[in-house]
Design a protein around this motif. Structure first.
Motif, mmCIF file in Angstrom:
data_model
loop_
_atom_site.group_PDB
_atom_site.id
_atom_site.type_symbol
_atom_site.label_atom_id
_atom_site.label_comp_id
_atom_site.label_asym_id
_atom_site.label_seq_id
_atom_site.Cartn_x
_atom_site.Cartn_y
_atom_site.Cartn_z
ATOM 1 N N LYS A 1 0.838 -1.193 0.000
ATOM 2 C CA LYS A 1 0.000 0.000 0.000
ATOM 3 C C LYS A 1 0.873 1.243 0.000
ATOM 4 C CE LYS A 1 -3.542 -2.643 0.403
ATOM 5 N NZ LYS A 1 -3.512 -3.585 -0.676
ATOM 6 N N ILE A 2 0.433 2.266 -0.711
ATOM 7 C CA ILE A 2 1.171 3.519 -0.809
ATOM 8 C C ILE A 2 0.268 4.651 -0.363
ATOM 9 C CG2 ILE A 2 2.305 5.128 -2.388
ATOM 10 C CD1 ILE A 2 2.948 2.710 -4.165
ATOM 11 N N ILE A 3 0.789 5.508 0.503
ATOM 12 C CA ILE A 3 0.065 6.700 0.933
ATOM 13 C C ILE A 3 0.745 7.899 0.287
ATOM 14 C CG2 ILE A 3 -0.539 8.172 2.887
ATOM 15 C CD1 ILE A 3 -0.582 5.632 4.599
ATOM 16 N N VAL A 4 -0.017 8.727 -0.396
ATOM 17 C CA VAL A 4 0.523 9.907 -1.058
ATOM 18 C C VAL A 4 0.040 11.138 -0.307
ATOM 19 C CG1 VAL A 4 0.579 11.235 -3.203
ATOM 20 C CG2 VAL A 4 0.517 8.732 -3.288
ATOM 21 N N VAL A 5 0.989 11.971 0.112
ATOM 22 C CA VAL A 5 0.661 13.245 0.751
ATOM 23 C C VAL A 5 1.031 14.330 -0.247
ATOM 24 C CG1 VAL A 5 1.132 14.802 2.676
ATOM 25 C CG2 VAL A 5 1.096 12.326 3.057
ATOM 26 N N GLY B 1 3.585 21.858 5.966
ATOM 27 C CA GLY B 1 3.645 20.708 6.855
ATOM 28 C C GLY B 1 3.420 19.357 6.217
ATOM 29 N N LYS B 2 3.556 19.254 4.894
ATOM 30 C CA LYS B 2 3.360 17.958 4.234
ATOM 31 C C LYS B 2 4.379 16.929 4.720
ATOM 32 C CE LYS B 2 3.820 19.692 0.110
ATOM 33 N NZ LYS B 2 3.954 21.138 0.233
ATOM 34 N N GLY B 3 5.648 17.344 4.876
ATOM 35 C CA GLY B 3 6.693 16.423 5.321
ATOM 36 C C GLY B 3 6.469 15.930 6.729
ATOM 37 N N ILE C 1 2.278 10.277 10.014
ATOM 38 C CA ILE C 1 1.486 9.123 9.569
ATOM 39 C C ILE C 1 2.361 7.870 9.609
ATOM 40 C CG2 ILE C 1 0.336 8.056 7.580
ATOM 41 C CD1 ILE C 1 -0.627 10.911 6.823
ATOM 42 N N GLY C 2 3.611 8.008 9.170
ATOM 43 C CA GLY C 2 4.545 6.881 9.210
ATOM 44 C C GLY C 2 4.776 6.370 10.618
ATOM 45 N N VAL C 3 4.900 7.288 11.584
ATOM 46 C CA VAL C 3 5.086 6.890 12.985
ATOM 47 C C VAL C 3 3.884 6.085 13.465
ATOM 48 C CG1 VAL C 3 5.202 7.771 15.358
ATOM 49 C CG2 VAL C 3 6.669 8.753 13.586
ATOM 50 N N LEU C 4 2.690 6.535 13.132
ATOM 51 C CA LEU C 4 1.475 5.815 13.537
ATOM 52 C C LEU C 4 1.432 4.418 12.914
ATOM 53 C CD1 LEU C 4 -1.130 8.722 13.280
ATOM 54 C CD2 LEU C 4 -0.128 7.751 15.367
ATOM 55 N N LEU C 5 1.809 4.321 11.641
ATOM 56 C CA LEU C 5 1.813 3.017 10.972
ATOM 57 C C LEU C 5 2.861 2.084 11.578
ATOM 58 C CD1 LEU C 5 1.334 4.232 7.288
ATOM 59 C CD2 LEU C 5 -0.364 3.095 8.743
ATOM 60 N N ARG C 6 4.025 2.627 11.921
ATOM 61 C CA ARG C 6 5.061 1.819 12.595
ATOM 62 C C ARG C 6 4.566 1.317 13.947
ATOM 63 N NH1 ARG C 6 10.987 2.206 11.662
ATOM 64 N NH2 ARG C 6 10.944 1.608 13.831
ATOM 65 N N ALA C 7 3.831 2.171 14.655
ATOM 66 C CA ALA C 7 3.289 1.780 15.962
ATOM 67 C C ALA C 7 2.298 0.622 15.815
ATOM 68 C CB ALA C 7 2.619 2.977 16.638
ATOM 69 N N MET C 8 1.720 0.492 14.626
ATOM 70 C CA MET C 8 0.799 -0.615 14.353
ATOM 71 C C MET C 8 1.552 -1.858 13.883
ATOM 72 S SD MET C 8 -2.167 1.625 12.421
ATOM 73 C CE MET C 8 -2.858 0.191 11.644
ATOM 74 N N ALA D 1 10.029 6.109 3.117
ATOM 75 C CA ALA D 1 9.544 7.334 2.488
ATOM 76 C C ALA D 1 10.257 7.574 1.165
ATOM 77 C CB ALA D 1 9.776 8.519 3.424
ATOM 78 N N LEU D 2 9.541 8.162 0.235
ATOM 79 C CA LEU D 2 10.064 8.595 -1.047
ATOM 80 C C LEU D 2 9.490 9.976 -1.303
ATOM 81 C CD1 LEU D 2 11.417 8.122 -3.853
ATOM 82 C CD2 LEU D 2 9.243 7.131 -4.574
ATOM 83 N N LYS D 3 10.355 10.953 -1.528
ATOM 84 C CA LYS D 3 9.885 12.309 -1.801
ATOM 85 C C LYS D 3 10.048 12.577 -3.284
ATOM 86 C CE LYS D 3 9.721 17.015 -0.710
ATOM 87 N NZ LYS D 3 9.919 18.088 0.163
ATOM 88 N N ILE D 4 8.989 13.075 -3.903
ATOM 89 C CA ILE D 4 9.000 13.396 -5.332
ATOM 90 C C ILE D 4 8.724 14.891 -5.467
ATOM 91 C CG2 ILE D 4 7.970 12.916 -7.569
ATOM 92 C CD1 ILE D 4 7.085 10.181 -6.413
ATOM 93 N N ASP D 5 9.671 15.602 -6.088
ATOM 94 C CA ASP D 5 9.554 17.044 -6.275
ATOM 95 C C ASP D 5 9.475 17.383 -7.757
ATOM 96 O OD1 ASP D 5 9.574 18.329 -3.709
ATOM 97 O OD2 ASP D 5 11.666 17.726 -3.475
#
Length: 159
Positions: free
Chosen positions: A44-48, A57-59, A65-72, A78-82
């Protein structure tokens, strides 16, 4: 465009085999492997996204969100696309774009990748940051090497 690129990679869209391979080949090898693994594993991929607004505050949102998913108990990276034509953030104005964050492999990125590393406890590489400039650079290098063999290389392909 990235959606067209991914669509071509997945094998849809009625493009001939050569065209799909050409789009697929411009990706760095590690990103190509990530795409292949993502498709085969049903990852699954989450796009912000936030359009062209900087500093909203996107980063930090993506990192949180990543911290919450890790806690689960999930594995997160992460991959940043500019959209920038700059190859990396090293030559960009810190007044316009913020300070440069240097990764362990020497990749010069923006501070979002530093947030991703700290929040997610991961070590990212310069290939974790993709820009339009990196894609153009790769395409131009391949064109100069003769990889397209007489084909017209276009940003927006047309007949």
């Amino acid at each position: 465009e990235s959606s067209t690129l991914l669509f071509g990679i997945r094998g849809g869209g009625g493009k001939d085999e050569d065209e799909e391979d050409g789009l697929y080949d411009i990706l760095p090898s590690s990103l190509r492997e990530l795409v292949e693994e993502t498709i085969s594993s049903q990852r699954k991929i989450i796009v912000v996204t936030g359009g062209v607004l900087s500093g909203i505050g996107k980063g930090v949102t993506a990192s949180s969100i990543g911290v919450l998913l890790r806690a689960m108990g999930l594995r997160v990276t992460a991959l940043k696309i500019d959209p920038y034509l700059n190859v990396d953030a090293g030559t960009m104005s810190p007044f316009e774009h913020g300070e440069v964050f240097v990764l362990d492999d020497g990749g010069e990125t923006d501070l979002d990748l530093g947030n991703y590393e700290r929040f997610l406890s991961v070590s990212l590489t310069k290939e974790s940051n993709l820009s339009t400039g990196k894609i153009y650079q790769s395409v131009i290098e391949r064109e100069r090497m003769g990889d397209y063999l007489g084909k017209t290389v276009q940003v927006v392909p047309h007949a």
